[in-house]
Design an enzyme around this catalytic site. Structure first.
Site, PDB file in Angstrom:
ATOM      1  N   SER A 104       0.752  -1.550   0.036  1.00 48.35           N
ATOM      2  CA  SER A 104       0.022  -0.471   0.101  1.00 48.35           C
ATOM      3  C   SER A 104       0.612   1.193  -0.258  1.00 48.35           C
ATOM      4  O   SER A 104       2.365   1.137   0.675  1.00 48.35           O
ATOM      5  CB  SER A 104      -0.826   0.129   1.583  1.00 48.35           C
ATOM      6  OG  SER A 104      -1.873   1.170   1.197  1.00 48.35           O
ATOM      7  N   TYR A 117      -2.736  -0.307  10.865  1.00 49.73           N
ATOM      8  CA  TYR A 117      -2.835  -0.451   9.756  1.00 49.73           C
ATOM      9  C   TYR A 117      -1.099  -0.085   8.639  1.00 49.73           C
ATOM     10  O   TYR A 117      -0.635  -0.775   8.610  1.00 49.73           O
ATOM     11  CB  TYR A 117      -4.336   0.159   8.551  1.00 49.73           C
ATOM     12  CG  TYR A 117      -3.678  -0.995   7.174  1.00 49.73           C
ATOM     13  CD1 TYR A 117      -4.431  -1.914   6.532  1.00 49.73           C
ATOM     14  CD2 TYR A 117      -3.530   0.495   6.099  1.00 49.73           C
ATOM     15  CE1 TYR A 117      -4.113  -1.560   5.701  1.00 49.73           C
ATOM     16  CE2 TYR A 117      -3.990   0.070   4.512  1.00 49.73           C
ATOM     17  CZ  TYR A 117      -3.623  -0.994   4.740  1.00 49.73           C
ATOM     18  OH  TYR A 117      -4.473  -1.200   2.662  1.00 49.73           O
TER      19      TYR A 117
HETATM   20  N1  LIG Z   1      -8.723  -0.787  -0.907  1.00 54.61           N
HETATM   21  C1  LIG Z   1      -7.498  -0.112  -0.913  1.00 54.61           C
HETATM   22  O1  LIG Z   1      -7.755   1.068  -1.554  1.00 54.61           O
HETATM   23  C2  LIG Z   1      -5.880  -0.489  -0.496  1.00 54.61           C
HETATM   24  C3  LIG Z   1      -5.576   0.161  -1.237  1.00 54.61           C
HETATM   25  C4  LIG Z   1      -4.466  -0.017  -0.978  1.00 54.61           C
HETATM   26  C5  LIG Z   1      -3.694  -1.613  -0.345  1.00 54.61           C
HETATM   27  N2  LIG Z   1      -5.136  -2.515  -0.317  1.00 54.61           N
HETATM   28  C6  LIG Z   1      -4.612  -4.001  -0.216  1.00 54.61           C
HETATM   29  O2  LIG Z   1      -5.425  -4.482  -0.816  1.00 54.61           O
HETATM   30  C7  LIG Z   1      -5.696  -5.607  -0.357  1.00 54.61           C
HETATM   31  C8  LIG Z   1      -7.111  -5.873  -0.913  1.00 54.61           C
HETATM   32  O3  LIG Z   1      -7.660  -5.182   0.010  1.00 54.61           O
HETATM   33  P1  LIG Z   1      -9.475  -4.554  -1.128  1.00 54.61           P
HETATM   34  O4  LIG Z   1      -8.955  -3.985  -0.693  1.00 54.61           O
HETATM   35  O5  LIG Z   1      -9.092  -5.963  -2.325  1.00 54.61           O
HETATM   36  O6  LIG Z   1     -10.041  -5.250   0.135  1.00 54.61           O
HETATM   37  P2  LIG Z   1     -11.545  -6.682   0.311  1.00 54.61           P
HETATM   38  O7  LIG Z   1     -12.552  -6.289  -0.647  1.00 54.61           O
HETATM   39  O8  LIG Z   1     -11.764  -6.433   1.852  1.00 54.61           O
HETATM   40  O9  LIG Z   1     -10.862  -7.904  -0.248  1.00 54.61           O
HETATM   41  C9  LIG Z   1      -9.432  -7.923   0.616  1.00 54.61           C
HETATM   42  C10 LIG Z   1      -9.623  -9.560   0.640  1.00 54.61           C
HETATM   43  O10 LIG Z   1      -8.950 -10.232   1.028  1.00 54.61           O
HETATM   44  C11 LIG Z   1      -9.547 -11.852   1.789  1.00 54.61           C
HETATM   45  N3  LIG Z   1      -9.065 -11.852   2.931  1.00 54.61           N
HETATM   46  C12 LIG Z   1      -8.587 -11.238   4.446  1.00 54.61           C
HETATM   47  N4  LIG Z   1      -8.361 -11.754   5.301  1.00 54.61           N
HETATM   48  C13 LIG Z   1      -8.059 -12.938   5.002  1.00 54.61           C
HETATM   49  C14 LIG Z   1      -7.251 -13.900   5.750  1.00 54.61           C
HETATM   50  N5  LIG Z   1      -6.852 -13.984   7.358  1.00 54.61           N
HETATM   51  N6  LIG Z   1      -6.508 -14.974   5.319  1.00 54.61           N
HETATM   52  C15 LIG Z   1      -7.074 -15.258   4.289  1.00 54.61           C
HETATM   53  N7  LIG Z   1      -7.856 -14.020   2.965  1.00 54.61           N
HETATM   54  C16 LIG Z   1      -7.968 -12.799   4.309  1.00 54.61           C
HETATM   55  C17 LIG Z   1     -10.745 -11.720   2.403  1.00 54.61           C
HETATM   56  O11 LIG Z   1     -11.785 -12.533   1.932  1.00 54.61           O
HETATM   57  P3  LIG Z   1     -12.305 -13.604   3.530  1.00 54.61           P
HETATM   58  O12 LIG Z   1     -13.140 -12.120   4.796  1.00 54.61           O
HETATM   59  O13 LIG Z   1     -13.026 -14.213   3.127  1.00 54.61           O
HETATM   60  O14 LIG Z   1     -11.030 -13.740   3.972  1.00 54.61           O
HETATM   61  C18 LIG Z   1     -11.297 -10.627   0.302  1.00 54.61           C
HETATM   62  O15 LIG Z   1     -11.089 -11.197  -0.257  1.00 54.61           O
HETATM   63  C19 LIG Z   1      -5.084  -5.896   0.809  1.00 54.61           C
HETATM   64  O16 LIG Z   1      -4.121  -6.360   1.056  1.00 54.61           O
HETATM   65  C20 LIG Z   1      -4.980  -4.202   0.563  1.00 54.61           C
HETATM   66  O17 LIG Z   1      -4.527  -3.325   2.197  1.00 54.61           O
HETATM   67  C21 LIG Z   1      -6.114  -1.978  -0.516  1.00 54.61           C
END
Ligand SMILES: NC(=O)c1ccc[n+]([C@@H]2O[C@H](COP(=O)([O-])OP(=O)(O)OC[C@H]3O[C@@H](n4cnc5c(N)ncnc54)[C@H](OP(=O)(O)O)[C@@H]3O)[C@@H](O)[C@H]2O)c1
Length: 222
Positions: A104, A117
């Site tokens: 991130s 975070y």
């Molecule tokens: N969206 C943003 O603004 C943003 C910005 C920078 C970085 N990121 C990073 O991008 C990545 C994806 O995030 P996203 O925005 O797509 O969030 P999201 O929509 O909440 O998706 C997160 C995914 O991770 C899985 N997950 C969460 N905890 C887990 C665990 N303990 N074991 C296995 N799977 C797990 C969830 O599935 P389950 O709940 O079914 O486990 C879900 O599929 C993350 O690493 C996040 O930190 C996001």
């Protein structure tokens, strides 16, 4: 091969895209090792590992429950470490192969009220950088992709989408997916998406004190 905790949703999605599902909490090292062993029985090698699982903390170090801070570290940082260690034998067999760590911008810059975070993402980014050196020359290449705000179920990013300046920096999940492909195709070690966040990361390195005062001021004005 898809890993996530919610089995029903995972299996439905895997079916939709013709993938395999392995319900698993990536923060649980033993479970990850069991999954990797099962995958190894079905597949000789893998060519790409994407460490994407991540959760938000929902506040600063003094706002959220201690258990949440532990869970954030276990998922965002240790989840990447456990998956890499468990799948490395298969990645070595699949070499040339790639590891993509979805870190991130928060891995390089600490935003207001996002300390836990951000700390987990700093650790994940340090893991990615250290690992890239450790695996240099082995045929397993390591990339970090650092997104800014992306509206998703776990990170709705309402504030970023509403702000006059910040909404220009919002990207979509598809843009991040394309950045992942570019990172692999062009062997990019570290990518910021959108790219202007690289300037914020440079500012953190050059003037950490000024940046810290600026983010504190921004927080007071919220
Ligand atoms: N969206 C943003 O603004 C943003 C910005 C920078 C970085 N990121 C990073 O991008 C990545 C994806 O995030 P996203 O925005 O797509 O969030 P999201 O929509 O909440 O998706 C997160 C995914 O991770 C899985 N997950 C969460 N905890 C887990 C665990 N303990 N074991 C296995 N799977 C797990 C969830 O599935 P389950 O709940 O079914 O486990 C879900 O599929 C993350 O690493 C996040 O930190 C996001």
């Amino acid at each position: 091969m898809l890993l996530a905790r919610e089995a029903e949703r995972l299996e439905a999605f895997a079916q939709e895209i013709g993938a395999e599902a392995e319900p698993c909490d990536v923060g649980d090292r033993i479970r990850v090792e069991e999954v990797a062993a099962r995958v190894g029985e079905r597949h000789e090698a893998i060519h790409l590992l994407v460490n994407n699982a991540g959760i938000a903390a929902g506040g600063g170090f003094l706002d959220v429950a201690p258990e949440r801070i532990e869970q954030v570290i276990r998922t965002n940082y240790l989840g990447s470490v456990w998956c890499l260690r468990a799948f490395l034998p298969l990645l070595r067999r699949g070499a040339p192969s790639d590891v993509v760590n979805i870190a991130s911008v928060a891995g390089a810059v600490v935003g207001p009220k996002s300390g836990p975070y951000s700390a987990s993402k700093h650790a994940q980014l340090a893991f990615s950088r250290g690992l890239a050196s450790e695996l240099e020359g082995t045929g397993v290449r390591v990339h970090a992709v650092n997104p800014g705000p992306v509206p998703t179920p776990g990170f709705p990013q309402e504030r970023a989408q509403a702000g006059r300046l910040t909404r220009r920096l919002v990207v979509q999940a598809d843009d991040v997916a394309r950045a992942v492909l570019r990172a692999v195709e062009h062997d990019r070690r570290e990518t910021f998406i959108p790219w202007p966040f690289r300037i914020a990361a440079a500012a953190q390195g050059l003037a950490p004190g000024s940046l810290s005062r600026l983010t504190a001021r921004l927080r007071r004005h919220r």
